[in-house]
Design a protein around this motif. Structure first.
Motif, short mmCIF file in Angstrom:
data_model
loop_
_atom_site.label_atom_id
_atom_site.label_comp_id
_atom_site.label_asym_id
_atom_site.label_seq_id
_atom_site.Cartn_x
_atom_site.Cartn_y
_atom_site.Cartn_z
N ASP A 100 -12.16 -5.37 -6.18
CA ASP A 100 -12.41 -4.43 -5.08
C ASP A 100 -11.27 -4.32 -4.07
OD1 ASP A 100 -14.91 -3.87 -6.17
OD2 ASP A 100 -15.90 -5.43 -5.00
N LYS A 101 -10.09 -4.80 -4.42
CA LYS A 101 -8.92 -4.65 -3.55
C LYS A 101 -7.82 -3.99 -4.36
CE LYS A 101 -9.96 -8.63 -0.70
NZ LYS A 101 -9.60 -9.97 -0.31
N GLU A 102 -6.96 -3.26 -3.65
CA GLU A 102 -5.83 -2.60 -4.31
C GLU A 102 -4.54 -3.33 -3.94
OE1 GLU A 102 -6.52 2.04 -4.81
OE2 GLU A 102 -6.61 1.40 -2.71
N TYR A 103 -3.66 -3.43 -4.92
CA TYR A 103 -2.38 -4.09 -4.72
C TYR A 103 -1.27 -3.22 -5.28
CZ TYR A 103 -5.24 -8.25 -3.98
OH TYR A 103 -6.16 -9.15 -3.50
N VAL A 104 -0.09 -3.34 -4.71
CA VAL A 104 1.10 -2.73 -5.30
C VAL A 104 2.14 -3.83 -5.48
CG1 VAL A 104 0.80 -0.36 -4.47
CG2 VAL A 104 2.00 -2.00 -3.04
N ILE A 105 2.89 -3.71 -6.55
CA ILE A 105 4.02 -4.60 -6.79
C ILE A 105 5.26 -3.75 -6.55
CG2 ILE A 105 5.21 -6.10 -8.43
CD1 ILE A 105 2.30 -6.99 -7.75
N VAL A 106 6.12 -4.20 -5.63
CA VAL A 106 7.32 -3.45 -5.30
C VAL A 106 8.55 -4.33 -5.53
CG1 VAL A 106 6.13 -2.00 -3.60
CG2 VAL A 106 7.27 -4.08 -2.82
N ALA A 107 9.67 -3.68 -5.79
CA ALA A 107 10.94 -4.38 -5.99
C ALA A 107 12.02 -3.63 -5.21
CB ALA A 107 11.30 -4.43 -7.47
N PRO A 108 12.97 -4.37 -4.63
CA PRO A 108 14.05 -3.70 -3.89
C PRO A 108 14.75 -2.69 -4.78
CG PRO A 108 14.13 -6.08 -3.55
CD PRO A 108 13.11 -5.82 -4.63
N LYS A 109 14.96 -1.49 -4.24
CA LYS A 109 15.53 -0.38 -5.02
C LYS A 109 16.93 -0.69 -5.54
CE LYS A 109 15.94 4.60 -4.99
NZ LYS A 109 15.14 4.75 -6.19
N ASP A 110 17.71 -1.45 -4.80
CA ASP A 110 19.09 -1.70 -5.19
C ASP A 110 19.26 -2.86 -6.17
OD1 ASP A 110 18.42 -3.64 -3.39
OD2 ASP A 110 20.22 -3.45 -2.18
N LYS A 111 18.16 -3.44 -6.64
CA LYS A 111 18.24 -4.57 -7.56
C LYS A 111 17.86 -4.12 -8.97
CE LYS A 111 18.84 -7.52 -4.18
NZ LYS A 111 20.13 -7.93 -3.80
N GLU A 112 18.57 -4.63 -9.95
CA GLU A 112 18.28 -4.31 -11.35
C GLU A 112 17.13 -5.17 -11.87
OE1 GLU A 112 19.57 -1.92 -13.39
OE2 GLU A 112 20.55 -1.18 -11.59
#
Length: 88
Positions: A30-42
């Motif tokens: 019942d919770k939402e999550y996002v996984i994000v990564a720095p744009k400038d990293k490969e």
């Protein structure tokens, strides 16, 4: 061909704006999550798990997952999701 990656801008601990790519969005218990990564990293080694909460005014806010048990649950779901993707 256009890139389907969603980008968000977050402020780091120094108040500096940093651009992140949204790797995936997941619903867990019942919770939402996002996984994000720095744009400038490969590499996705520096991925960050954020929970989508709702503030008093009904706006979505991103909260860093700091609880170890909650983080482990998100990490396990993420690894399961991507291991299944690699099999297909």
């Amino acid at each position: 061909m256009e890139n389907d990656v969603t980008t968000i801008i977050l402020n780091d601990e120094d108040g500096k704006e940093v651009e992140f790519d949204v790797v995936t969005k997941m619903d867990i218990e019942d919770k939402e999550y996002v996984i994000v990564a720095p744009k400038d990293k490969e590499e996705i080694d520096e991925a960050i798990a954020l929970r989508i909460d709702v503030d008093e005014e009904g706006n979505e806010v991103l909260t860093t997952v700091e609880d170890e048990d909650e983080f482990a649950m998100v990490e396990e779901a993420y690894e399961t999701l991507f291991s299944e993707d690699q099999l297909n």
